[in-house]
Design a protein around this motif. Sequence first.
Motif, short mmCIF file in Angstrom:
data_model
loop_
_atom_site.label_atom_id
_atom_site.label_comp_id
_atom_site.label_asym_id
_atom_site.label_seq_id
_atom_site.Cartn_x
_atom_site.Cartn_y
_atom_site.Cartn_z
N CYS A 36 0.89 -1.27 -0.09
CA CYS A 36 0.02 -0.13 -0.07
C CYS A 36 0.77 1.26 -0.01
O CYS A 36 1.80 1.38 0.75
CB CYS A 36 -0.73 -0.06 1.27
N ALA A 117 -17.55 -0.10 4.93
CA ALA A 117 -17.68 -0.36 3.53
C ALA A 117 -16.50 -0.26 2.75
O ALA A 117 -16.52 -0.67 1.49
CB ALA A 117 -19.05 0.27 2.86
N THR A 118 -15.56 0.65 3.16
CA THR A 118 -14.36 1.18 2.28
C THR A 118 -13.54 -0.35 2.17
O THR A 118 -13.43 -1.17 3.11
CB THR A 118 -13.56 1.96 3.05
N PRO A 119 -13.03 -0.66 0.86
CA PRO A 119 -12.14 -1.83 1.10
C PRO A 119 -11.14 -1.78 2.04
O PRO A 119 -10.48 -0.54 1.91
CB PRO A 119 -11.66 -1.78 -0.55
N PRO A 120 -10.65 -2.90 2.41
CA PRO A 120 -9.58 -2.83 3.48
C PRO A 120 -8.13 -2.53 2.67
O PRO A 120 -8.09 -2.97 1.34
CB PRO A 120 -9.60 -4.13 4.11
N ALA A 121 -7.36 -1.97 3.41
CA ALA A 121 -6.04 -1.63 2.71
C ALA A 121 -5.22 -2.99 2.53
O ALA A 121 -4.59 -3.08 1.42
CB ALA A 121 -5.26 -0.70 3.53
N THR A 123 -5.41 -6.46 1.13
CA THR A 123 -6.58 -6.98 0.37
C THR A 123 -6.61 -8.45 -0.13
O THR A 123 -7.12 -8.96 -1.07
CB THR A 123 -6.61 -6.06 -1.04
N THR A 124 -5.62 -9.09 0.51
CA THR A 124 -5.39 -10.51 0.39
C THR A 124 -6.57 -11.31 0.34
O THR A 124 -7.02 -12.37 -0.42
CB THR A 124 -4.41 -11.37 1.22
N ILE A 126 -9.50 -10.15 -1.14
CA ILE A 126 -10.25 -9.94 -2.29
C ILE A 126 -9.99 -10.94 -3.08
O ILE A 126 -8.92 -11.40 -3.80
CB ILE A 126 -10.15 -8.66 -2.83
N ARG A 127 -10.97 -11.72 -3.98
CA ARG A 127 -10.80 -12.61 -4.77
C ARG A 127 -11.18 -12.37 -6.11
O ARG A 127 -12.24 -11.87 -6.49
CB ARG A 127 -11.73 -13.81 -4.63
N ARG A 128 -10.00 -11.94 -6.84
CA ARG A 128 -10.24 -11.35 -8.34
C ARG A 128 -9.94 -12.49 -9.40
O ARG A 128 -9.54 -13.43 -9.13
CB ARG A 128 -9.27 -10.39 -8.22
N GLN A 129 -10.54 -12.04 -10.57
CA GLN A 129 -10.38 -13.06 -11.57
C GLN A 129 -8.61 -13.26 -11.81
O GLN A 129 -8.14 -12.38 -11.66
CB GLN A 129 -11.12 -12.21 -12.78
N PRO A 130 -8.59 -14.47 -11.77
CA PRO A 130 -7.12 -14.74 -12.12
C PRO A 130 -6.58 -14.36 -13.57
O PRO A 130 -7.41 -14.27 -14.41
CB PRO A 130 -6.95 -16.23 -11.85
N VAL A 131 -5.22 -13.91 -13.66
CA VAL A 131 -4.85 -13.97 -15.03
C VAL A 131 -4.92 -15.07 -15.92
O VAL A 131 -4.69 -16.23 -15.54
CB VAL A 131 -3.41 -13.54 -14.69
#
Lengths: 510, 510
Positions: A36, A117-121, A123-124, A126-131
């Motif tokens: 961050c 509600a703010t995203p935490p600093a 972010t491990t 957060i599950r995002r679309q993988p590459v």
Amino acid sequence: VTIGSDRKPDAADKRKQEPTYASLQMPIQLARDSLCALHIQICEQIRSLIEGDRLRPGSRLPSSRQLAEHLAVSRNTVLVAYQSLAMEGYIEAREGSRTVVRDKEAGDRPLRPSLAATPPASTTAIRRQPVVFRGDPPRLVNFGRKPIFDFFVGRPCPRAFPLRAWRRLMLQRLASAGPALSEYQNPAGLAELRHTIADHLGPARGMNVRPAQIVIVNGIQEALNIVSRLFVEKGTQVAIENPCYQGALSTFESYGAEMLPVPVDQHGIRTSELPERPVSLIYVTPSHQFPTGETLPLDRRQQLLSWACRVGAYIVEDDYDSDVRFDGPPLTALAGLDSSRTVIYLGTFSKSIGASLRLGYLVVPLELAEAATAVKALLNAGQSWLEQAVMAEFIKSGGYARHLNQIRSTYRARRDCLLSSLREHFGDVNISGYDGGMHVMWHLSPDLPDAKSVESTALTHGVGIYSLRSAVAYDFGTTPYSERSLVLGYTALQEEQIREGIARVAAALK
Amino acid sequence: VTIGSDRKPDAADKRKQEPTYASLQMPIQLARDSLCALHIQICEQIRSLIEGDRLRPGSRLPSSRQLAEHLAVSRNTVLVAYQSLAMEGYIEAREGSRTVVRDKEAGDRPLRPSLAATPPASTTAIRRQPVVFRGDPPRLVNFGRKPIFDFFVGRPCPRAFPLRAWRRLMLQRLASAGPALSEYQNPAGLAELRHTIADHLGPARGMNVRPAQIVIVNGIQEALNIVSRLFVEKGTQVAIENPCYQGALSTFESYGAEMLPVPVDQHGIRTSELPERPVSLIYVTPSHQFPTGETLPLDRRQQLLSWACRVGAYIVEDDYDSDVRFDGPPLTALAGLDSSRTVIYLGTFSKSIGASLRLGYLVVPLELAEAATAVKALLNAGQSWLEQAVMAEFIKSGGYARHLNQIRSTYRARRDCLLSSLREHFGDVNISGYDGGMHVMWHLSPDLPDAKSVESTALTHGVGIYSLRSAVAYDFGTTPYSERSLVLGYTALQEEQIREGIARVAAALK
């Protein structure tokens, strides 16, 4: 780092109080090893302090210079944090460059989701679309420790760059550029350059092409992407030489191609082993097979063309270094023999002039020109105008022809030097690919260790000579070139460096 | 065109006969509308004549100049045909620049498949893999008749190009380039430029990024391809503004994305209508929505960031023209508010300096940097060295900051001129997007015809003002901007041109 955390901020109770100066004691903790950014950490912590009423309206913040000094960060970092907080309505600048916490009741603090509600600093969670990208780009640059004498492939001689002509033509074209510098151009490339290349390809390669068939590209690597986007999807059948250029293989594979390796022998690709079934593309390097350096003879060229017509394949002819031909007339390209609009031709100025110009060209059968241009436009809207304009002028002025003659004679001398150095130290060496191009392949005699061992021994003595997979080549399974052949590019080294490099290898192997 | 077809070649019977001169009467028919190149037609027909014994060994062919004249083709065309035939062993050059048919018995005519096996010159019968590419690249260049007063979007002022500084820095960098011009470079871009951009983005956009997060690209179009290759495959969910930039939409779709349009209002994308389900990417233009020109306010920015973290999406922030901001401090980018490594930022010098430099940059969260560089390397191995070096120097020297100030004031004056011209002729006009950027949107009052009609009326009077779909924008279904809004780029026109252009439109509509 906590600044004065032993003293709590002495926040006042009254709304309209005068600014306090407690804020250098703000409990800001910077995690310097965090992903961050520091300004975000500062911004978030000050925001929390305000939201949590630990910094009250009217409180004066330290100047950006003071806080930067205290936190040992750049002033810019603090400025950016303050700017964000001001934009969000938490703080404001007052006269005399004072920065104070704004009054919540003022009503113009913007809507802002609650901190919860703010995203935490961190972010491990957060599950995002993988590459989804799978690809192994060619490693054309050595980021590691460079050997003193580096026989890496495909490097033109830096001193051969036509600097004076280039500078002169660049000034000329800049002076008369007008709006060409600021406006988007035809994504297929500068018309003038496409005409010039079409004219050049007649005598130079025996090709008779129209400018409309030519798309100027960033280099052969980009041309391979254009061809792939035209024809390759999941499961598309693409034949390729074995061994082959790894960059081509990886590109086709990255788009889902199913690769069909076809063996190579001392005459290039073995046309008798071409698969007799529908194939979409075949990738070949007939002028100077990569990596073996062999030239495909005429009968195999004709067989290849006939086969491609039979099975419905387009032939992708990668003509990366055939500008360098030491003896006899220039080779007619496969595309020059093609009477069936079967060949897609890839050419480049990366080898003949310089790789960092990023200029190459794709020549397609006329019926593919529109689609190829569309792919180029979608990929990146075209090449830099100035480089194209200078290159066009360089060819038209005769400078390119003179340059080619010059490098041919320089490189011929270097090749001769390499061959004689190898003979001097290793006797009757078995070398392929010395008629032209910018590298040769050395097939090791049985008394020498295998290619990987020679490579690593050489490297510890400051010399880079490369086994197949280290030379941007790839082999499917074990080929006759996999274990006992080395690739030696010699064009970027001067003769004394070549002699010294080979002498070192010889000494190291004794 | 048949040359002397009434007189048959008088072929001799004896093997060792003296050359005959009958060959100008060779029955060569050129089909000029054929896709088959002329030199190939010549080559094939002469080959047939030799194979069919109508041109016997020892027969002398006309000189290339003579034949070219007779067939009304360029001499090069004939030379190339002769060269191919010589390579194939059919003809040979003799002393005195005579070209004769070779003796079949000489034994050194190369192996060649019989003519029956040779692919036919007309190849409509060959079934090749069809082109699989589906994509509609952005039309950034007008190839048709250009209007005299062209308000097309995204065109910087040609006269604003910093020519003198550019020339000076170019000469400087060329002089000290050394091997940088000839060698492959780090595909992520010149380290110096990446550092400089990282430093620039702090004060200019409120972003705190490391050079390692930056990949130098050919322009935003290429950055969109890199993002797509990282994340998009068939069926990937990608949200996008509606209306949106057509180039982004087409890029995502060309990789198989399923698009989720999110409506735009006078404050930009409506965050309340973001889909509450897994989405991979969302593409937005928060600084200056394309095409409406609105700036996304802070509360929506926060909502967008929170939503992206909830549904696992990366936000693709296209910041194409926010260098041009007329009032107040520069806008903090969405990426500058991002504390969750959610934003992928796209920047460019195409708008601020010139599109034909082909220089832009992609800023990714650190964990994506390696994959993004791999995609760039696979796509095209990096950008031209010289342009990168000059740009780095231009920024570092302060020239870029001065240039931005200059264009801001020029463009502000042009915007003011446009707004006052519109007011002068059309009264209380409804315009959006005038705080910054390089275009505005004009929402037509009810007394005027619809946007398409105004566009075509204006065009017949020499003025280019564009309805949504003509301005590289796209709308899903009908949006409030689809039928009664025009896009006007004003930065490439001088004030008198703007006044005259708008006056013409007004006169035409009366």
